[in-house]
Design a protein around this motif. Structure first.
Motif, PDB file in Angstrom:
ATOM      1  N   SER A   1     -55.469  14.506   7.748  1.00 23.09           N
ATOM      2  CA  SER A   1     -55.881  14.852   6.373  1.00 23.09           C
ATOM      3  C   SER A   1     -55.455  16.287   6.096  1.00 23.09           C
ATOM      4  O   SER A   1     -55.113  17.031   7.041  1.00 23.09           O
ATOM      5  N   GLY A   2     -55.525  16.681   4.833  1.00 27.85           N
ATOM      6  CA  GLY A   2     -55.254  18.078   4.492  1.00 27.85           C
ATOM      7  C   GLY A   2     -56.292  18.993   5.125  1.00 27.85           C
ATOM      8  O   GLY A   2     -55.967  20.086   5.600  1.00 27.85           O
ATOM      9  N   SER A   3     -57.536  18.539   5.147  1.00 27.22           N
ATOM     10  CA  SER A   3     -58.599  19.360   5.741  1.00 27.22           C
ATOM     11  C   SER A   3     -58.371  19.560   7.230  1.00 27.22           C
ATOM     12  O   SER A   3     -58.645  20.643   7.770  1.00 27.22           O
TER      13      SER A   3
ATOM     14  N   ILE B   1     -55.879  22.254   7.700  1.00 25.95           N
ATOM     15  CA  ILE B   1     -56.468  23.585   7.487  1.00 25.95           C
ATOM     16  C   ILE B   1     -57.281  24.005   8.716  1.00 25.95           C
ATOM     17  O   ILE B   1     -57.101  25.100   9.260  1.00 25.95           O
TER      18      ILE B   1
ATOM     19  N   TYR C   1     -60.872  25.925  -1.896  1.00 22.39           N
ATOM     20  CA  TYR C   1     -61.374  24.540  -1.892  1.00 22.39           C
ATOM     21  C   TYR C   1     -62.698  24.496  -1.109  1.00 22.39           C
ATOM     22  O   TYR C   1     -62.783  25.002   0.015  1.00 22.39           O
TER      23      TYR C   1
ATOM     24  N   GLU D   1     -55.119  30.435  -1.084  1.00 24.07           N
ATOM     25  CA  GLU D   1     -54.931  29.144  -1.766  1.00 24.07           C
ATOM     26  C   GLU D   1     -54.551  29.513  -3.188  1.00 24.07           C
ATOM     27  O   GLU D   1     -55.344  30.124  -3.909  1.00 24.07           O
TER      28      GLU D   1
ATOM     29  N   SER E   1     -58.478  26.048  -6.054  1.00 24.19           N
ATOM     30  CA  SER E   1     -58.985  24.739  -6.483  1.00 24.19           C
ATOM     31  C   SER E   1     -59.961  24.939  -7.624  1.00 24.19           C
ATOM     32  O   SER E   1     -60.798  25.832  -7.556  1.00 24.19           O
TER      33      SER E   1
ATOM     34  N   ASP F   1     -52.718  27.527   1.587  1.00 27.33           N
ATOM     35  CA  ASP F   1     -52.874  26.141   1.130  1.00 27.33           C
ATOM     36  C   ASP F   1     -51.970  26.005  -0.092  1.00 27.33           C
ATOM     37  O   ASP F   1     -52.269  26.507  -1.174  1.00 27.33           O
TER      38      ASP F   1
ATOM     39  N   THR G   1     -50.858  23.243  -1.573  1.00 28.54           N
ATOM     40  CA  THR G   1     -50.881  21.864  -2.070  1.00 28.54           C
ATOM     41  C   THR G   1     -50.508  21.777  -3.556  1.00 28.54           C
ATOM     42  O   THR G   1     -49.818  20.851  -3.972  1.00 28.54           O
TER      43      THR G   1
ATOM     44  N   ALA H   1     -52.073  19.389   1.599  1.00 29.36           N
ATOM     45  CA  ALA H   1     -52.830  18.140   1.613  1.00 29.36           C
ATOM     46  C   ALA H   1     -51.837  17.121   1.052  1.00 29.36           C
ATOM     47  O   ALA H   1     -51.741  16.924  -0.157  1.00 29.36           O
TER      48      ALA H   1
ATOM     49  N   THR I   1     -51.942  14.168   1.121  1.00 26.13           N
ATOM     50  CA  THR I   1     -52.779  13.175   0.434  1.00 26.13           C
ATOM     51  C   THR I   1     -52.533  13.194  -1.082  1.00 26.13           C
ATOM     52  O   THR I   1     -52.655  12.166  -1.732  1.00 26.13           O
ATOM     53  N   LYS I   2     -52.196  14.370  -1.619  1.00 25.71           N
ATOM     54  CA  LYS I   2     -52.073  14.537  -3.080  1.00 25.71           C
ATOM     55  C   LYS I   2     -50.684  14.125  -3.563  1.00 25.71           C
ATOM     56  O   LYS I   2     -50.371  12.955  -3.577  1.00 25.71           O
TER      57      LYS I   2
ATOM     58  N   MET J   1     -54.528   9.302   3.466  1.00 23.97           N
ATOM     59  CA  MET J   1     -54.969  10.659   3.815  1.00 23.97           C
ATOM     60  C   MET J   1     -53.982  11.220   4.833  1.00 23.97           C
ATOM     61  O   MET J   1     -53.727  10.586   5.867  1.00 23.97           O
ATOM     62  N   ILE J   2     -53.444  12.395   4.571  1.00 21.36           N
ATOM     63  CA  ILE J   2     -52.520  13.003   5.533  1.00 21.36           C
ATOM     64  C   ILE J   2     -52.333  14.495   5.203  1.00 21.36           C
ATOM     65  O   ILE J   2     -52.440  14.890   4.039  1.00 21.36           O
TER      66      ILE J   2
ATOM     67  N   TRP K   1     -56.706  14.345  -6.742  1.00 23.03           N
ATOM     68  CA  TRP K   1     -55.631  14.586  -7.703  1.00 23.03           C
ATOM     69  C   TRP K   1     -54.310  14.308  -6.990  1.00 23.03           C
ATOM     70  O   TRP K   1     -54.289  14.060  -5.784  1.00 23.03           O
TER      71      TRP K   1
HETATM   72  C1  LIG Z   1     -56.432  22.375  -2.558  1.00 25.96           C
HETATM   73  C2  LIG Z   1     -56.827  21.339  -1.553  1.00 25.96           C
HETATM   74  N1  LIG Z   1     -56.630  21.594  -0.264  1.00 25.96           N
HETATM   75  C3  LIG Z   1     -56.987  20.711   0.685  1.00 25.96           C
HETATM   76  C4  LIG Z   1     -57.567  19.512   0.361  1.00 25.96           C
HETATM   77  C5  LIG Z   1     -57.985  18.592   1.463  1.00 25.96           C
HETATM   78  O1  LIG Z   1     -57.137  17.503   1.599  1.00 25.96           O
HETATM   79  P1  LIG Z   1     -57.656  16.138   2.240  1.00 25.96           P
HETATM   80  O2  LIG Z   1     -58.542  15.510   1.220  1.00 25.96           O
HETATM   81  O3  LIG Z   1     -56.414  15.385   2.546  1.00 25.96           O
HETATM   82  O4  LIG Z   1     -58.435  16.497   3.470  1.00 25.96           O
HETATM   83  C6  LIG Z   1     -57.773  19.190  -0.973  1.00 25.96           C
HETATM   84  C7  LIG Z   1     -58.396  17.901  -1.355  1.00 25.96           C
HETATM   85  O5  LIG Z   1     -58.897  17.726  -2.450  1.00 25.96           O
HETATM   86  C8  LIG Z   1     -57.409  20.139  -1.970  1.00 25.96           C
HETATM   87  O6  LIG Z   1     -57.631  19.915  -3.264  1.00 25.96           O
END
Ligand SMILES: Cc1ncc(COP(=O)(O)O)c(C=O)c1O
Length: 394
Positions: free
Chosen positions: A82-84, A87, A108, A151, A155, A180, A182, A202, A204-205, A214-215, A334
């Motif tokens: 996942s993006g998280s 991070i 975020y 970031e 966010s 970040d 993204t 992320a 994922t977006k 999710m990645i 998103w």
């Molecule tokens: C700016 C930002 N960074 C990281 C993430 C985390 O990504 P993930 O949901 O794939 O863990 C998100 C998810 O909404 C995000 O908006």
């Protein structure tokens, strides 16, 4: 090569595709070797794309990693579920007990919670900084400050940071700079040209683009790649080839999707700017967005994600706005092809270095690939509901 061409061409070497257009799904945990010599060769070259063991990835992963590395402008890319995870694994790869981290105040929310809970428990101290602090960051750097995390834009509230200035100061103090990235995706900014050491997506977006995987990715420069790769591996970070395949497939249409998201979002934002209920737009391409000058300097385009602040409102009126939309759906994400809406409350409670006036409601939109007239009609009806609920309460 221009970005549209790169998106189509990168990561499609025959050694990964076996001649197919798309890199196929290659599933494996165990790789077999015919001799000790072969095995030793694989062990020696396991960090350089030589098949070794499933957790190091296979051809599906290598193809995607090569594409992202080149798009972002780094030397190597680690993949995460996942993006998280990208991070947290990046931070944990460069921080240890007793270290100090500088984290942007507009980050975020789960990244903030990671710092305040998990990292704090490990004895890693976090200081939050104003996203617009610029050269003032120098006053927050301590002897044990090891990482500067950015970031940009933030966010939800969308402040754009002065990445080159912040990075240069961090490097003067031997710190690692993580971003970040993204919102920009790998095609709308050049993080490594701005001094970033690790650029996180992320995926994922926008990279996946279809709201079904999710990645996460973290791309590093020469200085940080070995440490990021090996420490992420030690944390057991790896991804399913099926998910990587879908991300790699999504990547091929990123440029056309992003262009359409941007066009639609600018039209909606221009329409919102004329609404009497709207106080200001938090869209990096508009002068009302803090850090707009850095957006103009550092980004090649915007996308579908932005927020707007209402002049007045309450939870009931915002609920009337966001519920019962025809096209905008409610969801915490998103970057997919669909439009999303989020009424955001309590931002002031997520700030410690800056103030946020929560008396004016904020609504975040992700503008999808629908026809923009349908989206505007949907928002027009939402304002009728919003005004009705507001007037009823007076
Ligand atoms: C700016 C930002 N960074 C990281 C993430 C985390 O990504 P993930 O949901 O794939 O863990 C998100 C998810 O909404 C995000 O908006």
């Amino acid at each position: 090569m221009e970005k549209e061409t790169k998106i189509v061409s990168l990561g499609r070497d025959k050694k990964w595709t076996n001649g197919a257009v798309n890199p196929p799904v290659f599933r494996a945990s165990t790789i077999l070797f015919a001799s000790m010599e072969e095995m030793n060769y694989a062990a020696k070259n396991r960090a350089n794309g030589e098949p070794f063991y499933g957790r190091r990835g296979g051809p599906t992963h290598f193809a995607f990693q090569a594409a992202i590395s080149e798009l972002e402008g780094g030397v190597g890319t680690a993949l995460y579920p996942s993006g998280s995870a990208a991070i947290s694994a990046s931070l944990l790869s460069f921080l240890k007990s007793g270290d100090h981290l500088l984290m942007v105040d507009s980050v975020y929310e789960p990244t903030r919670a990671l710092c305040d809970n998990l990292l704090a428990g490990f004895g890693i101290e976090t200081t939050y900084y104003d996203p617009l602090i610029g050269a003032g960051i120098v006053d927050l750097i301590k002897e044990n400050t090891k990482v500067l995390f950015l970031e940009s834009p933030g966010s939800i509230t969308m402040e754009v940071q002065d990445v080159p200035t912040l990075s240069a100061i961090a490097h003067d103090h031997d710190m690692v700079v993580m971003l970040d990235n993204t919102w920009a995706s790998p095609i709308n900014s050049r993080p490594f040209d701005m001094g970033v050491d690790i650029s996180i997506q992320a995926a994922t977006k926008y990279i996946v683009g279809h709201s079904d995987v999710m990645i996460g990715t973290a791309t590093a420069n020469e200085k940080c790649w070995d440490q990021l790769r090996e420490n992420s591996y030690l944390q057991g970070q790896c991804t399913s080839p099926d998910d990587v395949y879908l991300a790699s497939r999504g990547l091929r249409t990123l440029a056309v999707r992003m262009a359409q998201h941007e066009k639609n979002a600018l039209q909606v934002a221009n329409w919102l700017a004329e609404r009497p209920e709207v106080d200001s737009l938090r869209h990096p391409a508009f002068p009302s967005c803090p850090g707009h000058e850095f957006f103009k300097r550092d980004f090649s385009a915007s996308n579908g994600l932005f927020s707007f602040i209402l002049k007045e409102g309450n939870q009931r009126a915002v609920t009337a706005f966001v519920e019962n939309m025809k096209h905008f759906k409610m969801g915490f994400s998103w970057g997919g092809y669909e439009s999303l809406i989020l009424g955001v409350f309590g931002i002031d409670k997520l700030r410690s270095a800056t103030q946020w006036d929560s008396s004016k409601p904020l609504i975040r939109l992700h503008i999808g690939l629908e026809n923009v007239d349908d989206l505007i009609a949907d928002l027009e009806a939402a304002f009728v509901r919003f005004n009705g609920a507001l007037n009823n309460g007076k």
